[in-house]
Scaffold this motif. Sequence first.
Motif, PDB file in Angstrom:
ATOM      1  N   ARG A  95       0.688   9.324  -2.158  1.00  0.00           N
ATOM      2  CA  ARG A  95       0.543   7.734  -1.973  1.00  0.00           C
ATOM      3  C   ARG A  95       1.763   6.926  -2.223  1.00  0.00           C
ATOM      4  NH1 ARG A  95      -4.763   8.526  -4.069  1.00  0.00           N
ATOM      5  NH2 ARG A  95      -3.990   7.884  -6.003  1.00  0.00           N
ATOM      6  N   ASP A  98       4.278   6.423   0.603  1.00  0.00           N
ATOM      7  CA  ASP A  98       3.967   5.653   1.961  1.00  0.00           C
ATOM      8  C   ASP A  98       4.559   4.144   1.444  1.00  0.00           C
ATOM      9  OD1 ASP A  98       3.117   4.725   3.981  1.00  0.00           O
ATOM     10  OD2 ASP A  98       1.024   4.646   3.065  1.00  0.00           O
ATOM     11  N   TYR A 101       1.684   1.565   1.286  1.00  0.00           N
ATOM     12  CA  TYR A 101       0.919   1.438   0.035  1.00  0.00           C
ATOM     13  C   TYR A 101       1.749   0.727  -1.204  1.00  0.00           C
ATOM     14  CZ  TYR A 101      -1.423   3.337  -4.044  1.00  0.00           C
ATOM     15  OH  TYR A 101      -2.449   3.507  -5.020  1.00  0.00           O
TER      16      TYR A 101
END
Length: 156
Positions: A95, A98, A101
């Motif tokens: 995550r 990204d 994010y």
Amino acid sequence: MAVKDRDRFSTATRIRLLGEQTAARVYRSQTRRQARRSRLTGRAAFLALVVCSLVVALAYPMRSYVSQQGEIADQERKAAEAARRVEQLRDEKARLQDPAYIRRLAREHLHYVRPGETGFTVNDPDAADRPRSERGADDRPWYDNLWDGVDNADRH
């Protein structure tokens, strides 16, 4: 003959006869018990010796085996927890790769705004009535937590 019949039925004679009969029974029963005991004593002693030596010989290995089984179960549980934690960290790492994010985390936790956006702060009218210590650390912005840390450091 009358003296002999009278002797046979006298109390002293009957008590003496009963005593002799009882003594004979006791002697016979003790002789039988001793015969049985003498026959089984050697075998029983040997059997008791063998059983005791087996118990002594197997006690420590069995104790070690049981304690090692407990340790193995504990280590397996810890390994499963570690594997679960590794999987969580891999998900978190993926995550964090990204950029969307990361931007979302910056907006939520650091109150960042993008160029051209307008940031708003909503004041809670009830917040002034509550002391700062009652509010949780998650409910406040990061700089309030920082100042609380500085204030607490001065008090101690």
